[in-house]
Design a protein around this motif. Structure first.
Motif, mmCIF file in Angstrom:
data_model
loop_
_atom_site.group_PDB
_atom_site.id
_atom_site.type_symbol
_atom_site.label_atom_id
_atom_site.label_comp_id
_atom_site.label_asym_id
_atom_site.label_seq_id
_atom_site.Cartn_x
_atom_site.Cartn_y
_atom_site.Cartn_z
ATOM 1 N N VAL A 233 0.648 -1.051 0.308
ATOM 2 C CA VAL A 233 0.164 0.097 0.278
ATOM 3 C C VAL A 233 1.079 1.217 0.049
ATOM 4 N N MET A 234 0.989 2.382 -0.741
ATOM 5 C CA MET A 234 1.479 3.161 -0.916
ATOM 6 C C MET A 234 0.937 4.561 -0.431
ATOM 7 N N GLU A 235 -0.537 4.233 -0.395
ATOM 8 C CA GLU A 235 -1.362 5.369 0.054
ATOM 9 C C GLU A 235 -2.615 5.077 -0.270
ATOM 10 N N THR A 236 -3.713 5.522 1.313
ATOM 11 C CA THR A 236 -4.980 5.357 1.259
ATOM 12 C C THR A 236 -5.809 6.805 1.441
ATOM 13 N N ALA A 237 -6.405 6.932 1.582
ATOM 14 C CA ALA A 237 -7.374 7.800 1.512
ATOM 15 C C ALA A 237 -8.943 8.177 0.855
ATOM 16 N N PRO A 238 -9.543 9.311 1.483
ATOM 17 C CA PRO A 238 -10.480 9.189 0.840
ATOM 18 C C PRO A 238 -10.942 9.801 -0.026
ATOM 19 N N VAL A 239 -11.943 9.650 -1.196
ATOM 20 C CA VAL A 239 -11.358 9.672 -2.407
ATOM 21 C C VAL A 239 -10.837 11.316 -2.907
ATOM 22 N N GLY A 240 -11.637 12.490 -2.043
ATOM 23 C CA GLY A 240 -11.525 14.096 -2.240
ATOM 24 C C GLY A 240 -9.833 13.700 -1.722
ATOM 25 N N PRO A 241 -9.983 14.055 -0.495
ATOM 26 C CA PRO A 241 -8.344 14.424 -0.940
ATOM 27 C C PRO A 241 -7.326 13.372 -1.413
ATOM 28 N N TYR A 250 3.514 8.418 -6.293
ATOM 29 C CA TYR A 250 2.895 7.400 -7.579
ATOM 30 C C TYR A 250 1.749 7.485 -7.738
ATOM 31 N N THR A 251 1.239 7.721 -6.278
ATOM 32 C CA THR A 251 -0.723 8.604 -7.073
ATOM 33 C C THR A 251 -0.286 9.450 -7.310
ATOM 34 N N ARG A 252 0.107 10.545 -7.213
ATOM 35 C CA ARG A 252 0.542 11.550 -8.662
ATOM 36 C C ARG A 252 0.780 10.808 -9.193
ATOM 37 N N ALA A 253 1.917 10.479 -9.609
ATOM 38 C CA ALA A 253 1.925 9.550 -11.296
ATOM 39 C C ALA A 253 0.789 9.336 -12.193
ATOM 40 N N LEU A 254 0.184 8.734 -11.085
ATOM 41 C CA LEU A 254 -1.358 7.819 -11.580
ATOM 42 C C LEU A 254 -2.250 8.940 -12.265
ATOM 43 N N LEU A 255 -2.302 9.770 -11.118
ATOM 44 C CA LEU A 255 -3.335 11.199 -11.667
ATOM 45 C C LEU A 255 -2.952 11.616 -12.905
ATOM 46 N N ASP A 256 -1.667 12.155 -13.068
ATOM 47 C CA ASP A 256 -1.208 12.519 -14.026
ATOM 48 C C ASP A 256 -1.485 11.550 -15.375
ATOM 49 N N LEU A 325 3.445 18.039 -3.472
ATOM 50 C CA LEU A 325 2.776 17.182 -4.733
ATOM 51 C C LEU A 325 1.229 17.595 -5.244
ATOM 52 N N ALA A 326 0.478 18.483 -4.716
ATOM 53 C CA ALA A 326 -0.537 19.103 -5.088
ATOM 54 C C ALA A 326 -0.615 20.620 -5.780
ATOM 55 N N SER A 327 0.367 21.126 -6.227
ATOM 56 C CA SER A 327 0.368 22.023 -7.205
ATOM 57 C C SER A 327 0.069 21.472 -8.312
#
Lengths: 328, 292
Positions: A233-241, A250-256, A325-327
Motif C-alpha cells: 500500500v502506497m497511499e490510502t485516503a478518501p476520494v476527495g483528498p 506514485y499516486t500523483r503519477a497515476l493521476l497525471d 505534489l498538490a500543485s
C-alpha cells in the motif's frame, strides 16, 4: 455489531516459483503486508498498474488464493482461519465479480443453471420458488426474466456482466470484490454497469472492493481509495483528498497519467518510465524508489511505514511532508 | 434500470451443440465415414439372422483346402469348409465389439486419471503422470505374450487388455484440458460460491472438455480395433473357432498363395473401418473445436 465489516491485517500472498526437488526456487511477493478496513455500505477503490497485485489481493481476501500470512475478518469472523464448513458459509457473504464477462460464465450452462446452482449450493429458497428468485435476480440487474433460458453466448458483454453480477448477488452477500468489472467493456456499457453497482450498493447496503485502473470511474463510485504498488500500500485516503491533494509520488503519477480535458493548459506532470520491477526481487526499502523522481539514499534503507498525514489519509513515503505534489 | 439492447429477441434456444452438428454434416469425409460405420454396424448386427450358415458350420464338400467363391459361398470357404462370408460377418461382431468397448474402457480410464491429475495437480499429478509414462514405455507385445501364458484369452479379458493399454494418450490430453480449464473464471466463480471438487470437475470442467475427449474416444476405437486384430492375428487374442477379423487374417495367411480371396476381405474390413473411424474423429475435431 459495531466495527468495520471487513478487516484486513498484514495480508501477504507469496507464490513459490521454479521450485524443483533439487533447488529451492524463488518467491514472488504478490501482496506484501496490506492492511485496511471496509465499512458496511462503503466502496473502496483499489488502484495500481498491471502487476501491482490488485487481483491477487482481491482473491486472497476471498481465499480463492490462499494467503501466506495475515488475517482477514468478515463481520468479526476470521476468514483466514475458517475451516471448510465455515468457509462454505462465508462464501454466501463474500462474493466476486470478474473482469472478463466472456470467461466468467460457463458456456455449457444456461443462465437458469448458473444462477440456480448458486442458490442450490447455499440452500437459498425451496426448489419451487427458485424460478421466481431467478427472475427477480435478473430483473434486479436489468435483464428480462426470459433471459434465464438462454445460454451465455447469446448475450453481449454488458449483458453477460449483468449475469455475473446476478450470480454474485444470488446468495445475498454483504461484501463483493469487483475485479475490474468494467475494464473489458465498451465505454458506453461501462457507465451502465458502474451505475448498476452504485444502485446495488445504495439499495442493498453492499460493501464493495472495486478494483480498477480507470481513475475517473473510481472517483465516481468509491468512497475511499487504496493505491497499491508491487503488492504494497502506497497511499490510502478518501476520494476527495486523494484526487486533490495526493501525498505519494506514485499516486500523483497515476493521476497525471489520466488524460484531462483542459485545453491549452500545460501541466507539470510526473511521468513514470519503464516497467514495474519484478516482484521476484523487489527493490530494497521503498519499492517505488527506482521510479520515483524524489528518491534519495535513505529511501533504499527501510520500508517506509504507512503513517497518517490527515484524518483517514495515510501514506507510505519518507518525504511526504517535504515534497509538494498538490500543485496541478 | 431496464435497458436491454434490441438484439435480444424472445426465447429461442440455439445450443452450441446444434452448430457443431451443422459443422460435422458439412465435413464430407466424416459423413462418409459415419455412413460406412453405421452400415457396417447394421450388417454385423443383423446379417447373421439372414445368413444360411453358422460361423462354425462345415460344408463337407469343401474340406481340406479353401473353396473358391461360388453362388453358395460368396466369399468361398476356408480349409475346414466353413463359409467365409459368415465368418467375416461374425468376426466383425467381435472385432467391432472389442474395438468399441476397448475404446470405452480406455476413455473412462484415461479421463478419470487425466481429470484427477489435472485438477488436483501437485503430488497426485506427479504420481499419476509417472505411472502413465511407465505404461507408455511398456512394450505391448511382450506384455501381452506374458499375459497370454497366464490367462486364456476371452473377449472380456481382451477388451480389458486393449482398454488398459491405450488410455495413456487420453489421460495426457484430459490432464492438459483440466489444467487449462480449472483456471477459467467460471470455474473460479463456482469455487467462490463454495462448489466442491466433484461439482467443479463434473459440472464445470468436464462438459467443456467433451470436444477433445470425444475426438480421442473415436480415435481410440480405431486403435483398439487395430490392436485386437493384431493380437488375434498373432494368436494372442480371441482364439478360433470364434472368428475375428484378426484371426481370420491369420488363418488365411497360410493359404495366401492359392486362396487370396480369404485374406483380402478381412484385411479390407479392418482397413476401411479404421479409416472411417479416423475420418469421423477428424470431423468431430473440426466440429467441436473450431479453431479458425
Amino acid at each position: 455489531m459495531s466495527g468495520p465489516l471487513l478487516e484486513v491485517e498484514g495480508l501477504k500472498v507469496h507464490f513459490p516459483v521454479g521450485k524443483t526437488l533439487w533447488k529451492p526456487g524463488a518467491t514472488v511477493r504478490a501482496v506484501e503486508d496490506v492492511s485496511f478496513t471496509l465499512e458496511k455500505g462503503e466502496v473502496l477503490g483499489l488502484v495500481g498498474e498491471s502487476g501491482s497485485g490488485k487481483t491477487t489481493l482481491g482473491r486472497s481476501i476471498l481465499r480463492l488464493v490462499e494467503p501466506t500470512g495475515g488475517v482477514v475478518r468478515y463481520d468479526g469472523q476470521d476468514v483466514t482461519a475458517a475451516g471448510p464448513a465455515e468457509l462454505r458459509a462465508l462464501r454466501s457473504k463474500m462474493q466476486i465479480i470478474f473482469q472478463d464477462p466472456y470467461a466468467s460464465l460457463n458456456p455449457r450452462m444456461s443462465v437458469r443453471d448458473i444462477l440456480g446452482e448458486a442458490l442450490m449450493l447455499h440452500g437459498v429458497g425451496s426448489r419451487a420458488d427458485r424460478g421466481a428468485r431467478i427472475t427477480a435476480l435478473l430483473e434486479r440487474v436489468g435483464l428480462p426474466g426470459w433471459a434465464a433460458d438462454r445460454f451465455p453466448h447469446e448475450f453481449s458483454g454488458g449483458q453477460r456482466q449483468r449475469i455475473g453480477i446476478a450470480r454474485a448477488l444470488s446468495v445475498g452477500p454483504g461484501f463483493i470484490v469487483a475485479d475490474e468489472p468494467v475494464s473489458a467493456l465498451d465505454v458506453s456499457i461501462q457507465a451502465q454497469i458502474v451505475n448498476l453497482l452504485s444502485d446495488l450498493r445504495r439499495d442493498l447496503g453492499l460493501s464493495l472492493l472495486f478494483i480498477g485502473h480507470d481513475l475517473s470511474v473510481i472517483e465516481y463510485l468509491c468512497n475511499r481509495v487504496l493505491v497499491l504498488y508491487l503488492g504494497r500500500v502506497m497511499e490510502t485516503a478518501p476520494v476527495g483528498p486523494l484526487y486533490t491533494r495526493p501525498r505519494h509520488p506514485y499516486t500523483r503519477a497515476l493521476l497525471d497519467a489520466a488524460p484531462v480535458a483542459a485545453p491549452g493548459g500545460q501541466r507539470e506532470r510526473i511521468v513514470l518510465t519503464g516497467d514495474i520491477p519484478s516482484p521476484l526481487a523487489p527493490p530494497s526499502g521503498c519499492v517505488f524508489r527506482t521510479r520515483c523522481p524524489f528518491a534519495m539514499p535513505a529511501c533504499a534503507e527501510a520500508v517506509p511505514a504507512l503513517r497518517e498525514v490527515a484524518p483517514g489519509h495515510s501514506v507510505a513515503c519518507l518525504r511526504a511532508d517535504e515534497i509538494d505534489l498538490a500543485s496541478r | 434500470m431496464v435497458d436491454i439492447s434490441p438484439s435480444l429477441a424472445p426465447p429461442r434456444a440455439r445450443r452450441p451443440l446444434g452448430q457443431a452438428v451443422a459443422r460435422f454434416r458439412r465435413h464430407r469425409m466424416a459423413m462418409g465415414g459415419l455412413v460406412f460405420l453405421v452400415a457396417m454396424g447394421l450388417i454385423v448386427v443383423f446379417a447373421p439372422f439372414f445368413l444360411p450358415y453358422t460361423y462354425d458350420g462345415q460344408d463337407f464338400n469343401f474340406i481340406g483346402s479353401p473353396g473358391a467363391m461360388s453362388a453358395q459361398h460368396w466369399l468361398g470357404t476356408d480349409e475346414l469348409g466353413r463359409d467365409a462370408l459368415t465368418r467375416l460377418v461374425y468376426g466383425g461382431r467381435v472385432s467391432l465389439g472389442v474395438g468399441l468397448l476397448g475404446a470405452v474402457i480406455s476413455t473412462v480410464l484415461g479421463t478419470a486419471i487425466g481429470a484427477v491429475s489435472g485438477f488436483y495437480r501437485g503430488l497426485v499429478d506427479i504420481v499419476l503422470m509417472r505411472f502413465t509414462d511407465v505404461m507408455l514405455s511398456i512394450p505391448t507385445l511382450p506384455l501381452v505374450l506374458l499375459l497370454s501364458t497366464f490367462f486364456r484369452p476371452s473377449p472380456v479379458l481382451l477388451i480389458g487388455i486393449v482398454g488398459g493399454l491405450i488410455w495413456m494418450g487420453t489421460a495426457r490430453l484430459v490432464r492438459a484440458q483440466f489444467l487449462a480449464l480449472r483456471e477459467r473464471e467460471y470455474v473460479e466463480a463456482a469455487r467462490a460460491l463454495g462448489a466442491g471438487g466433484a461439482r467443479l470437475m463434473f459440472r464445470h470442467i468436464l462438459p467443456n472438455a467433451v470436444g477433445p475427449i470425444s475426438v480421442a474416444a473415436t480415435l481410440a476405437v480405431g486403435t483398439s480395433i487395430m490392436m485386437e486384430s493384431g493380437l488375434s492375428f498373432l494368436g494372442f487374442g480371441i482364439l478360433p473357432p470364434v472368428p475375428t477379423w484378426g484371426n481370420l487374417l491369420n488363418a488365411a495367411s497360410a493359404w495366401l498363395g492359392i486362396a487370396p480371396w480369404l485374406a483380402i476381405p478381412p484385411g479390407l474390413c479392418i482397413f476401411c473401418t479404421v479409416l472411417a473411424v479416423n475420418f469421423v474423429g477428424e470431423g468431430l475435431r473440426d466440429a467441436l473445436e473450431p479453431r479458425l
